[in-house]
Enzyme design. Structure first.
Site, PDB file in Angstrom:
ATOM      1  N   HIS A 123       0.829  -1.208   0.000  1.00 60.21           N
ATOM      2  CA  HIS A 123       0.000   0.000   0.000  1.00 60.21           C
ATOM      3  C   HIS A 123       0.867   1.264   0.000  1.00 60.21           C
ATOM      4  O   HIS A 123       0.676   2.159  -0.836  1.00 60.21           O
ATOM      5  CB  HIS A 123      -0.919  -0.014   1.228  1.00 60.21           C
ATOM      6  CG  HIS A 123      -1.830   1.155   1.335  1.00 60.21           C
ATOM      7  ND1 HIS A 123      -3.114   1.143   0.832  1.00 60.21           N
ATOM      8  CD2 HIS A 123      -1.654   2.382   1.888  1.00 60.21           C
ATOM      9  CE1 HIS A 123      -3.681   2.317   1.073  1.00 60.21           C
ATOM     10  NE2 HIS A 123      -2.813   3.088   1.718  1.00 60.21           N
ATOM     11  N   GLU A 124       1.828   1.337   0.909  1.00 59.58           N
ATOM     12  CA  GLU A 124       2.652   2.549   1.002  1.00 59.58           C
ATOM     13  C   GLU A 124       3.573   2.706  -0.207  1.00 59.58           C
ATOM     14  O   GLU A 124       3.810   3.829  -0.665  1.00 59.58           O
ATOM     15  CB  GLU A 124       3.443   2.577   2.313  1.00 59.58           C
ATOM     16  CG  GLU A 124       2.578   2.649   3.564  1.00 59.58           C
ATOM     17  CD  GLU A 124       1.540   3.771   3.576  1.00 59.58           C
ATOM     18  OE1 GLU A 124       1.729   4.809   2.907  1.00 59.58           O
ATOM     19  OE2 GLU A 124       0.511   3.600   4.266  1.00 59.58           O
ATOM     20  N   HIS A 127       1.607   4.355  -2.844  1.00 61.46           N
ATOM     21  CA  HIS A 127       1.569   5.814  -2.686  1.00 61.46           C
ATOM     22  C   HIS A 127       2.859   6.459  -3.210  1.00 61.46           C
ATOM     23  O   HIS A 127       2.809   7.499  -3.870  1.00 61.46           O
ATOM     24  CB  HIS A 127       1.371   6.201  -1.220  1.00 61.46           C
ATOM     25  CG  HIS A 127      -0.027   6.029  -0.730  1.00 61.46           C
ATOM     26  ND1 HIS A 127      -1.146   6.367  -1.453  1.00 61.46           N
ATOM     27  CD2 HIS A 127      -0.479   5.534   0.456  1.00 61.46           C
ATOM     28  CE1 HIS A 127      -2.229   6.111  -0.749  1.00 61.46           C
ATOM     29  NE2 HIS A 127      -1.856   5.588   0.417  1.00 61.46           N
ATOM     30  N   HIS A 133      -5.798   6.583  -2.787  1.00 59.80           N
ATOM     31  CA  HIS A 133      -6.645   5.519  -2.251  1.00 59.80           C
ATOM     32  C   HIS A 133      -7.685   5.091  -3.280  1.00 59.80           C
ATOM     33  O   HIS A 133      -8.138   5.892  -4.086  1.00 59.80           O
ATOM     34  CB  HIS A 133      -7.310   5.962  -0.945  1.00 59.80           C
ATOM     35  CG  HIS A 133      -6.349   6.035   0.181  1.00 59.80           C
ATOM     36  ND1 HIS A 133      -6.287   7.095   1.052  1.00 59.80           N
ATOM     37  CD2 HIS A 133      -5.385   5.175   0.584  1.00 59.80           C
ATOM     38  CE1 HIS A 133      -5.338   6.879   1.939  1.00 59.80           C
ATOM     39  NE2 HIS A 133      -4.760   5.728   1.675  1.00 59.80           N
ATOM     40  N   CYS A 139      -9.076  -3.984  -2.974  1.00 58.43           N
ATOM     41  CA  CYS A 139      -7.791  -3.531  -3.531  1.00 58.43           C
ATOM     42  C   CYS A 139      -6.847  -3.139  -2.398  1.00 58.43           C
ATOM     43  O   CYS A 139      -7.268  -2.531  -1.408  1.00 58.43           O
ATOM     44  CB  CYS A 139      -8.015  -2.336  -4.458  1.00 58.43           C
ATOM     45  SG  CYS A 139      -6.485  -1.624  -5.132  1.00 58.43           S
ATOM     46  N   CYS A 161      -6.049   0.194 -10.500  1.00 57.66           N
ATOM     47  CA  CYS A 161      -4.779   0.640  -9.905  1.00 57.66           C
ATOM     48  C   CYS A 161      -3.579   0.070 -10.662  1.00 57.66           C
ATOM     49  O   CYS A 161      -2.580   0.769 -10.842  1.00 57.66           O
ATOM     50  CB  CYS A 161      -4.727   0.273  -8.420  1.00 57.66           C
ATOM     51  SG  CYS A 161      -5.847   1.292  -7.415  1.00 57.66           S
TER      52      CYS A 161
END
Length: 171
Positions: A123-124, A127, A133, A139, A161
């Site tokens: 996740h990070e 980013h 998000h 997801c 994504c």
């Protein structure tokens, strides 16, 4: 970015199985080269006595990281972190550096714990690669407001994504 990013994972947790799990997941999901190194991460200056937590923003802004534009740094610690105005956070990314904390990811079930670590790392890194998000609750880029949200989502990205990442990396 042009060339594929290199992920540099800097950790100070003693759980090498968790780190190896993160490394393998990052390689699988992103296909990037990944390096990991055990190193003491200075966080004491970021401790907020009244909250009994560490300010994730202060840690990220204080940490020295490679200036090469294709190196992304992920810090892994076991301290309770927050970013105002939230009560806590599992992780935070700014530009080419991110942090995740295993503090709130702990579970009696080892596989659940390892799964949570992978999800937060993926996740990070998403980013750091420019993803925001996602509205798809399965997801990995879905915002986790609670550990239940983390447990419900996959460590993989939805097709939307994935296509955003491909576009971002081809620039």
């Amino acid at each position: 970015m042009g060339m594929s990013p290199i992920i540099n994972i800097v950790y100070e947790i003693d759980d090498i199985e968790a780190i190896n799990s993160i490394v393998e997941a990052v390689k699988e999901v992103y296909g990037f080269e990944v390096f990991s190194e055990y190193n003491k991460i200075n966080v004491e200056f970021a401790y907020n006595l009244s909250r009994k937590q560490y300010d994730a923003l202060k840690i990220l802004f204080n940490h020295r990281y490679p200036v090469s534009k294709n190196i992304l740094t992920l810090l892994v610690i076991d301290k309770d972190i927050y970013v105002s105005p939230l009560n806590f956070c599992f992780g935070l990314a700014i530009d080419k550096i991110a942090i995740i904390s295993t503090f709130r990811l702990i579970s009696q079930d080892r596989e659940i714990f390892l799964s949570r670590c992978k999800k937060e790392a993926i996740h990070e890194i998403g980013h750091m690669l420019g993803l925001s998000h996602c509205k798809n609750y399965t997801c990995v880029m879905f915002f986790s407001n609670s550990i239940a949200d983390t447990d419900r989502k996959s460590y993989r990205m939805c097709d939307v994504c994935k296509s955003k990442i491909k576009k971002s990396l081809s620039k």
